[in-house]
Scaffold this motif. Structure first.
Motif, PDB file in Angstrom:
ATOM      1  N   SER A 246       0.838  -1.360  -0.166  1.00 44.30           N
ATOM      2  CA  SER A 246       0.019   0.186   0.026  1.00 44.30           C
ATOM      3  C   SER A 246       0.865   1.369  -0.162  1.00 44.30           C
ATOM      4  N   SER A 247      -0.163   2.277  -0.051  1.00 45.17           N
ATOM      5  CA  SER A 247       0.826   3.604  -0.044  1.00 45.17           C
ATOM      6  C   SER A 247       1.279   4.105   1.290  1.00 45.17           C
ATOM      7  N   ASP A 248       0.655   3.329   2.377  1.00 45.09           N
ATOM      8  CA  ASP A 248       1.001   3.738   3.732  1.00 45.09           C
ATOM      9  C   ASP A 248       2.293   2.950   4.259  1.00 45.09           C
ATOM     10  N   SER A 249       2.756   3.794   5.127  1.00 47.79           N
ATOM     11  CA  SER A 249       4.201   3.274   5.726  1.00 47.79           C
ATOM     12  C   SER A 249       3.991   2.083   6.836  1.00 47.79           C
ATOM     13  N   GLY A 250       2.870   2.225   7.454  1.00 46.84           N
ATOM     14  CA  GLY A 250       2.308   1.338   8.642  1.00 46.84           C
ATOM     15  C   GLY A 250       2.961   1.748   9.697  1.00 46.84           C
ATOM     16  N   LYS A 251       3.341   2.987  10.052  1.00 47.10           N
ATOM     17  CA  LYS A 251       3.781   3.502  11.113  1.00 47.10           C
ATOM     18  C   LYS A 251       2.848   4.449  11.821  1.00 47.10           C
ATOM     19  N   GLY A 252       2.636   4.517  13.073  1.00 45.17           N
ATOM     20  CA  GLY A 252       1.786   5.213  13.706  1.00 45.17           C
ATOM     21  C   GLY A 252       0.317   4.845  13.794  1.00 45.17           C
ATOM     22  N   PRO A 253      -0.825   5.534  13.792  1.00 41.98           N
ATOM     23  CA  PRO A 253      -2.200   4.825  13.560  1.00 41.98           C
ATOM     24  C   PRO A 253      -2.571   4.517  12.181  1.00 41.98           C
ATOM     25  N   TRP A 254      -1.811   3.679  11.772  1.00 45.39           N
ATOM     26  CA  TRP A 254      -2.087   3.303  10.110  1.00 45.39           C
ATOM     27  C   TRP A 254      -3.447   2.576  10.031  1.00 45.39           C
ATOM     28  N   TRP A 255      -4.107   2.285  11.011  1.00 43.28           N
ATOM     29  CA  TRP A 255      -5.373   1.555  10.902  1.00 43.28           C
ATOM     30  C   TRP A 255      -6.489   2.584  11.008  1.00 43.28           C
ATOM     31  N   ARG A 256      -6.215   3.845  10.848  1.00 40.27           N
ATOM     32  CA  ARG A 256      -7.121   5.022  10.909  1.00 40.27           C
ATOM     33  C   ARG A 256      -7.039   5.478   9.484  1.00 40.27           C
ATOM     34  N   ARG A 257      -5.995   5.238   8.529  1.00 38.46           N
ATOM     35  CA  ARG A 257      -5.886   6.102   7.327  1.00 38.46           C
ATOM     36  C   ARG A 257      -6.186   5.172   6.042  1.00 38.46           C
ATOM     37  N   PRO A 258      -6.450   6.025   4.982  1.00 38.56           N
ATOM     38  CA  PRO A 258      -6.710   5.489   3.697  1.00 38.56           C
ATOM     39  C   PRO A 258      -5.442   5.051   3.052  1.00 38.56           C
ATOM     40  N   MET A 259      -5.693   3.908   2.158  1.00 35.55           N
ATOM     41  CA  MET A 259      -4.357   3.251   1.643  1.00 35.55           C
ATOM     42  C   MET A 259      -4.833   2.823   0.394  1.00 35.55           C
ATOM     43  N   ALA A 260      -3.743   3.467  -0.632  1.00 32.36           N
ATOM     44  CA  ALA A 260      -3.768   3.088  -2.104  1.00 32.36           C
ATOM     45  C   ALA A 260      -2.952   2.269  -2.474  1.00 32.36           C
ATOM     46  N   PHE A 261      -3.334   1.399  -3.476  1.00 30.48           N
ATOM     47  CA  PHE A 261      -2.796   0.370  -4.085  1.00 30.48           C
ATOM     48  C   PHE A 261      -2.799   0.439  -5.746  1.00 30.48           C
ATOM     49  N   ASP A 262      -1.502   0.649  -6.095  1.00 31.09           N
ATOM     50  CA  ASP A 262      -1.312   0.635  -7.631  1.00 31.09           C
ATOM     51  C   ASP A 262      -1.889  -0.615  -8.491  1.00 31.09           C
ATOM     52  N   ALA A 263      -1.468  -0.788  -9.534  1.00 31.77           N
ATOM     53  CA  ALA A 263      -2.170  -2.039 -10.303  1.00 31.77           C
ATOM     54  C   ALA A 263      -1.534  -3.351  -9.957  1.00 31.77           C
ATOM     55  N   ASP A 264      -0.247  -3.335  -9.984  1.00 26.53           N
ATOM     56  CA  ASP A 264       0.416  -4.373  -9.474  1.00 26.53           C
ATOM     57  C   ASP A 264       0.033  -4.730  -8.144  1.00 26.53           C
ATOM     58  N   ALA A 265      -0.105  -3.908  -7.163  1.00 25.41           N
ATOM     59  CA  ALA A 265      -0.326  -4.358  -5.823  1.00 25.41           C
ATOM     60  C   ALA A 265      -1.637  -4.839  -5.645  1.00 25.41           C
ATOM     61  N   THR A 266      -2.676  -3.942  -6.627  1.00 19.70           N
ATOM     62  CA  THR A 266      -3.728  -4.480  -6.467  1.00 19.70           C
ATOM     63  C   THR A 266      -3.989  -5.896  -6.981  1.00 19.70           C
ATOM     64  N   GLU A 267      -3.299  -6.379  -8.071  1.00 20.93           N
ATOM     65  CA  GLU A 267      -3.492  -7.794  -8.360  1.00 20.93           C
ATOM     66  C   GLU A 267      -2.866  -8.531  -7.400  1.00 20.93           C
ATOM     67  N   ASN A 268      -1.864  -8.403  -6.582  1.00 19.02           N
ATOM     68  CA  ASN A 268      -1.437  -9.272  -5.557  1.00 19.02           C
ATOM     69  C   ASN A 268      -2.684  -9.206  -4.269  1.00 19.02           C
ATOM     70  N   LEU A 269      -3.254  -8.207  -4.150  1.00 14.38           N
ATOM     71  CA  LEU A 269      -4.134  -7.821  -2.991  1.00 14.38           C
ATOM     72  C   LEU A 269      -5.409  -8.653  -3.314  1.00 14.38           C
ATOM     73  N   LEU A 270      -5.799  -8.668  -4.507  1.00 10.04           N
ATOM     74  CA  LEU A 270      -7.190  -9.481  -5.000  1.00 10.04           C
ATOM     75  C   LEU A 270      -6.677 -10.627  -5.053  1.00 10.04           C
ATOM     76  N   ASN A 271      -5.467 -11.102  -5.346  1.00  5.80           N
ATOM     77  CA  ASN A 271      -5.281 -12.614  -5.224  1.00  5.80           C
ATOM     78  C   ASN A 271      -5.380 -13.388  -3.588  1.00  5.80           C
ATOM     79  N   ARG A 272      -5.003 -12.546  -2.683  1.00  2.00           N
ATOM     80  CA  ARG A 272      -4.815 -12.692  -1.372  1.00  2.00           C
ATOM     81  C   ARG A 272      -6.436 -12.750  -0.789  1.00  2.00           C
ATOM     82  N   ILE A 273      -7.241 -11.942  -1.447  1.00  2.00           N
ATOM     83  CA  ILE A 273      -8.432 -11.827  -0.902  1.00  2.00           C
ATOM     84  C   ILE A 273      -9.346 -13.222  -1.579  1.00  2.00           C
ATOM     85  N   GLU A 274      -9.106 -13.483  -2.767  1.00  2.00           N
ATOM     86  CA  GLU A 274      -9.544 -14.475  -3.276  1.00  2.00           C
ATOM     87  C   GLU A 274      -9.384 -15.695  -2.625  1.00  2.00           C
TER      88      GLU A 274
END
Length: 276
Positions: A246-274
């Motif tokens: 994701s676009s987030d560093s994972g530092k601080g209160p990351w669980w409150r922030r929006p996260m963006a995923f580029d096309a390659d990251a989204t492909e990996n993420l969708l595979n993980r969701i599947e």
């Protein structure tokens, strides 16, 4: 869309609203609990559709909500077909940081939702069962807790909307929409009512969503199992879906922030969701 992108935002019940997190169970199944409606609302006759403002008593939940919440109005957003009596896939957001990210999505992209959830045993009776918001391990007839779940609370992807259309402040080209969504004001109410008439923000007085998303109802909805964003060691620690994809560093209160995923990251993420 051959190379979709994604944005993930935090939604749903939490320790501030309404005072408890929704449950995640030892096998990764869960319950989606919306937040209370915190804003002033229009009278019913001015809603874009003829339906009541839902309360916690109207939700289809596998546990009992506290008695003093049963008649509390619910901000049912995001909404998904077949969930809590809804039949559309929509989301609205009034917050500039999230709205600016969402405004950049195109048809075919994904708007994903995550929540902080507390680990509870199957059959958990609800937040009045005596343990407040403390975590609960598997017990009774429950199987062992899946090894990717956090031990108390954690951040988990639980649903997604495959975008059909995004309406933002200005509703012009990409640069206008993205800039407007982050600078204040709201999207055009009439256009939002035509696009997503059941969205909860259209019941607010005044209408306040800077961005409104309508999704493909056949492709959108709750996942069968959560996808952890926290590590198995601690809910406050981000795993590699956050830190590496994701676009987030994972530092601080990351669980409150929006996260963006580029096309390659989204492909990996969708595979993980599947995989679930």
């Amino acid at each position: 869309m051959p190379n979709p992108r994604a944005v993930a935002v935090n939604v749903a019940a939490n320790t501030n609203q309404p005072g408890f997190r929704g449950p995640v169970y030892p096998d990764g199944s869960f319950a989606y609990v919306p937040i209370p409606e915190s804003a002033a609302t229009l009278p019913r006759e001015r809603f874009p559709v003829d339906e009541p403002l839902p309360t916690y008593a109207d939700l289809d939940l596998p546990f009992a909500v506290p008695a003093d919440l049963r008649e509390t109005p619910v901000h049912s957003d995001p909404e998904f077909p077949g969930v809590h009596g809804r039949d559309r896939a929509t989301y609205g957001d009034p917050h500039g940081v999230k709205a600016g990210r969402i405004a950049g999505l195109d048809p075919g992209d994904w708007l994903l939702f995550y929540a902080t959830l507390s680990l509870r045993p199957h059959g958990w009776a609800g937040p009045e069962a005596g343990d407040g918001d403390a975590g609960a391990s598997a017990g009774g007839g429950d199987p062992a807790v899946d090894d990717d779940l956090a031990p108390d609370w954690g951040a988990y992807l639980f649903a997604g909307i495959r975008v059909e259309r995004v309406l933002a402040v200005g509703d012009g080209d990409r640069s206008e929409a993205s800039a407007g969504a982050g600078d204040g004001g709201a999207a055009d109410r009439d256009a939002a009512a035509a696009l997503a008439p059941t969205n909860a923000h259209l019941k607010r007085d005044p209408f306040d969503a800077r961005v409104v998303v309508a999704g493909d109802p056949a492709a959108s909805g709750l996942f069968e199992r959560v996808v952890p964003l926290s590590t198995p060691e601690a809910g406050a620690d981000a795993n590699r879906l956050v830190t590496a994809l994701s676009s987030d560093s994972g530092k601080g209160p990351w669980w409150r922030r929006p996260m963006a995923f580029d096309a390659d990251a989204t492909e990996n993420l969708l595979n993980r969701i599947e995989r679930g």
